[in-house]
Motif scaffolding. Structure first.
Motif, PDB file in Angstrom:
ATOM      1  N   TYR A  54      -2.200 -30.430  64.553  1.00 25.43           N
ATOM      2  CA  TYR A  54      -1.775 -29.535  65.628  1.00 25.43           C
ATOM      3  C   TYR A  54      -0.411 -29.925  66.206  1.00 25.43           C
ATOM      4  O   TYR A  54       0.197 -29.137  66.937  1.00 25.43           O
ATOM      5  CB  TYR A  54      -2.810 -29.515  66.760  1.00 25.43           C
ATOM      6  CG  TYR A  54      -3.904 -28.487  66.589  1.00 25.43           C
ATOM      7  CD1 TYR A  54      -4.780 -28.548  65.500  1.00 25.43           C
ATOM      8  CD2 TYR A  54      -4.076 -27.469  67.515  1.00 25.43           C
ATOM      9  CE1 TYR A  54      -5.795 -27.618  65.357  1.00 25.43           C
ATOM     10  CE2 TYR A  54      -5.094 -26.527  67.377  1.00 25.43           C
ATOM     11  CZ  TYR A  54      -5.948 -26.613  66.295  1.00 25.43           C
ATOM     12  OH  TYR A  54      -6.941 -25.685  66.166  1.00 25.43           O
ATOM     13  N   VAL A  55       0.081 -31.112  65.893  1.00 24.96           N
ATOM     14  CA  VAL A  55       1.415 -31.492  66.374  1.00 24.96           C
ATOM     15  C   VAL A  55       2.490 -30.675  65.672  1.00 24.96           C
ATOM     16  O   VAL A  55       3.661 -30.723  66.062  1.00 24.96           O
ATOM     17  CB  VAL A  55       1.681 -32.998  66.190  1.00 24.96           C
ATOM     18  CG1 VAL A  55       0.676 -33.818  66.969  1.00 24.96           C
ATOM     19  CG2 VAL A  55       1.687 -33.397  64.722  1.00 24.96           C
ATOM     20  N   LEU A  68       8.150 -32.887  65.033  1.00 21.16           N
ATOM     21  CA  LEU A  68       7.040 -32.349  65.804  1.00 21.16           C
ATOM     22  C   LEU A  68       7.385 -30.979  66.370  1.00 21.16           C
ATOM     23  O   LEU A  68       8.506 -30.746  66.821  1.00 21.16           O
ATOM     24  CB  LEU A  68       6.678 -33.309  66.939  1.00 21.16           C
ATOM     25  CG  LEU A  68       6.315 -34.743  66.525  1.00 21.16           C
ATOM     26  CD1 LEU A  68       6.070 -35.611  67.742  1.00 21.16           C
ATOM     27  CD2 LEU A  68       5.103 -34.754  65.598  1.00 21.16           C
ATOM     28  N   SER A  69       6.399 -30.073  66.357  1.00 21.03           N
ATOM     29  CA  SER A  69       6.632 -28.713  66.861  1.00 21.03           C
ATOM     30  C   SER A  69       5.328 -28.143  67.419  1.00 21.03           C
ATOM     31  O   SER A  69       4.838 -27.116  66.945  1.00 21.03           O
ATOM     32  CB  SER A  69       7.160 -27.818  65.732  1.00 21.03           C
ATOM     33  OG  SER A  69       6.286 -27.880  64.600  1.00 21.03           O
ATOM     34  N   PRO A  70       4.726 -28.798  68.415  1.00 19.43           N
ATOM     35  CA  PRO A  70       3.408 -28.382  68.916  1.00 19.43           C
ATOM     36  C   PRO A  70       3.443 -27.021  69.606  1.00 19.43           C
ATOM     37  O   PRO A  70       4.423 -26.680  70.265  1.00 19.43           O
ATOM     38  CB  PRO A  70       3.052 -29.497  69.896  1.00 19.43           C
ATOM     39  CG  PRO A  70       4.372 -30.026  70.369  1.00 19.43           C
ATOM     40  CD  PRO A  70       5.280 -29.936  69.178  1.00 19.43           C
ATOM     41  N   SER A  82      -6.829 -33.531  59.860  1.00 22.08           N
ATOM     42  CA  SER A  82      -7.061 -32.101  60.104  1.00 22.08           C
ATOM     43  C   SER A  82      -8.531 -31.761  59.893  1.00 22.08           C
ATOM     44  O   SER A  82      -9.225 -32.410  59.113  1.00 22.08           O
ATOM     45  CB  SER A  82      -6.210 -31.255  59.136  1.00 22.08           C
ATOM     46  OG  SER A  82      -6.620 -31.473  57.785  1.00 22.08           O
ATOM     47  N   TRP A  83      -9.005 -30.779  60.642  1.00 19.37           N
ATOM     48  CA  TRP A  83     -10.303 -30.153  60.413  1.00 19.37           C
ATOM     49  C   TRP A  83     -11.422 -31.202  60.265  1.00 19.37           C
ATOM     50  O   TRP A  83     -12.125 -31.267  59.253  1.00 19.37           O
ATOM     51  CB  TRP A  83     -10.244 -29.252  59.178  1.00 19.37           C
ATOM     52  CG  TRP A  83      -9.300 -28.090  59.286  1.00 19.37           C
ATOM     53  CD1 TRP A  83      -8.363 -27.880  60.249  1.00 19.37           C
ATOM     54  CD2 TRP A  83      -9.195 -26.981  58.381  1.00 19.37           C
ATOM     55  NE1 TRP A  83      -7.675 -26.716  60.010  1.00 19.37           N
ATOM     56  CE2 TRP A  83      -8.165 -26.143  58.864  1.00 19.37           C
ATOM     57  CE3 TRP A  83      -9.845 -26.620  57.198  1.00 19.37           C
ATOM     58  CZ2 TRP A  83      -7.787 -24.961  58.222  1.00 19.37           C
ATOM     59  CZ3 TRP A  83      -9.470 -25.447  56.555  1.00 19.37           C
ATOM     60  CH2 TRP A  83      -8.457 -24.627  57.076  1.00 19.37           C
ATOM     61  N   ASN A 133      -1.114 -23.023  59.036  1.00 20.01           N
ATOM     62  CA  ASN A 133      -1.125 -23.870  57.846  1.00 20.01           C
ATOM     63  C   ASN A 133      -1.340 -25.319  58.289  1.00 20.01           C
ATOM     64  O   ASN A 133      -0.501 -25.907  58.969  1.00 20.01           O
ATOM     65  CB  ASN A 133       0.184 -23.750  57.067  1.00 20.01           C
ATOM     66  CG  ASN A 133       0.122 -24.496  55.741  1.00 20.01           C
ATOM     67  OD1 ASN A 133      -0.839 -25.180  55.452  1.00 20.01           O
ATOM     68  ND2 ASN A 133       1.165 -24.362  54.937  1.00 20.01           N
ATOM     69  N   SER A 134      -2.469 -25.884  57.912  1.00 22.39           N
ATOM     70  CA  SER A 134      -2.820 -27.251  58.303  1.00 22.39           C
ATOM     71  C   SER A 134      -2.831 -28.206  57.115  1.00 22.39           C
ATOM     72  O   SER A 134      -3.408 -29.294  57.186  1.00 22.39           O
ATOM     73  CB  SER A 134      -4.202 -27.264  58.971  1.00 22.39           C
ATOM     74  OG  SER A 134      -4.199 -26.533  60.172  1.00 22.39           O
TER      75      SER A 134
END
Length: 465
Positions: free
Chosen positions: A288-289, A303-305, A332-333, A437-438
């Protein structure tokens, strides 16, 4: 100045360094401690904070075998001394002995738990030692009889002729001496699904959380007094599994405060403590960051939260990156022992529900068992400190594909799960933004020798457990 040389000894971690002594008619010069060169030789970056000097007026002055709970770098500023060390640590090397003559061109790194002593071979010898913890009054530590028959140290000057303190004449024999236990591991957030998995992987750890439970102590990292009172110097490893993960609630006034405290302030406190007490800090972060616009998220992506939760996790990442010895594991997830997406789908399948699940968010599942296995791997192989992406391996999937597979494993048709878009699913709902997209690039951790398990293989095992 040329590089010193390093010689190993029968005591694990205790090494002898032969220093470059530059002599001329005026005397000599040496670099007694040069961090960059010593680390290049393989010496640990032990972070000395105090330098002690001991002047010994008479030949034959003999200092007792003391095992203070910190690392030392010992040498003599002038003259000669006979150095003797005995391993007082729990384990197979307990009782191992090593001796060497110390002169200005010789130094020894003494790891925590190894008893340190010396005997001067000349009048007026000055003995120096760097230590990586500040001396604390009344600190208990094991000591050993200088004349212990098992250690059988061949003192050049008989102890009957030596200058010895009254205290050092009454130390116990090796058979009766206390063994020094290794520093401990602390798991923060021990009540959570990752914390419980870490406890299984690192048994015997101290456990703390915001809420007490059996075997779990309450520790609030935002409580200044509680943090100051905690014995951080007792730990070699701190695993921070604590986090505020209510992504949508984090957008509220109260949720925002809690998220910043748990995800940013607490990691910043741990990073400061890691620097002060020399422990290794492992912290767990989130994809999520990132805003999800990159096709594959690498460790060095800027980083682009998007939402508040994401912003607090990014702030925590920045803080943890300042700890000298840290592993930032970005994942992730996450699926573990507790309430999660897979368990929800299993419940729905069992209740005859046919849900709609988003099919335009892509990534891979990460099981807590995989997170803990990767953590153990990084520590065991001594991987370079820094940030590592970690998820299970295999194909990139959507939440819809995962839900369909859970239904199939539950005895339902995968067609009972219908696809929908994120826009359709969130319409009219007060939800935080999520990266579409994770997918994490796993090349860096794979380069350390770690092989991620296929996510669907792990999913099948999880669904039948």
């Amino acid at each position: 100045m040329s590089l010193p040389t390093l010689e190993t000894t029968p005591i694990p971690g205790l090494v002898v360094l032969r220093l470059d002594l530059r002599e001329d008619a005026r005397g000599w010069f040496k670099e007694n401690w040069q961090r960059e060169k010593m680390i290049a030789l393989g010496l640990p970056d032990f972070g000395p904070v105090q330098n002690n000097m001991s002047f010994n007026a008479k030949r034959g002055t003999t200092r007792g075998i003391h095992t203070e709970p910190w690392d030392k770098f010992v040498s003599v500023a002038n003259g000669r001394a006979f150095g003797a060390w005995v391993d007082m640590r729990e384990g197979e090397s307990f009782g191992a002995v090593f001796t060497v003559e110390l002169d200005p061109a010789t130094a020894v790194f003494v790891p925590r738990g190894v008893g340190n002593s010396y005997q001067t071979l000349e009048d007026g010898v000055t003995y120096s030692y760097l230590v990586n913890e500040h001396w604390r009054p009344a600190t208990p530590y094991p000591a050993l009889d200088l004349a212990d028959a098992t250690a059988a140290i061949a003192w050049p000057i008989p102890l009957t002729e030596a200058e010895i303190s009254d205290k050092d004449r009454t130390n116990p024999s090796l058979a009766d001496a206390e063994r020094m236990a290794p520093k401990k591991t602390l798991i923060i957030g021990a009540n959570g699904q990752l914390g419980r998995a870490l406890n299984a992987e690192f048994p015997g750890s101290d456990l703390v959380d915001m809420v007490t439970a059996e075997g779990v102590t309450v520790l609030d990292l935002t409580d200044t007094a509680a943090v100051a009172a905690w014995p951080w110097h007792e730990y070699a490893l701190v695993l921070n599994a604590a986090a505020y993960t209510a992504v949508d609630t984090a957008e509220t006034i109260e949720g925002r405060r809690i998220a910043w405290a748990a995800n940013a302030t607490a990691p910043a406190t741990l990073a400061r403590l890691a620097a002060e007490h020399h422990f290794t800090l492992v912290h767990y972060s989130s994809e999520y960051v990132f805003d999800g616009t990159a096709e594959l998220h690498t460790e060095d992506e800027p980083l682009s939260p998007l939402g508040v939760y994401a912003q607090t996790k990014a702030a925590g990442d920045i803080a943890v990156g300042l700890a000298p010895r840290h592993y930032l594991v970005r994942t992730s997830w996450v699926i573990g022992d507790g309430k999660n997406f897979v368990r929800t789908m299993q419940t729905l399948a069992g209740n005859g529900v046919s849900p709609s699940v988003v099919d335009d968010q892509l990534g891979r599942l990460t099981f807590t068992t995989e997170l803990t296995r990767a953590t153990k791997h990084l520590l065991d192989v001594g991987a370079a400190f820094g940030t590592y992406n970690l998820s299970n391996g295999g194909k990139v999937t959507s939440w819809h594909e995962i839900a369909a597979e859970v239904y199939r494993l539950s005895g339902r048709s995968s067609d009972d799960v219908s696809p929908t878009s994120t826009a359709e699913y969130t319409a009219g709902k007060d939800m935080a933004p999520r990266p579409t997209n994770s997918v994490l690039d796993l090349a860096k951790i794979e380069a350390t020798g770690f092989v991620p398990e296929d996510a669907f293989t792990a999913l099948a095992r999880y669904c039948t457990s």
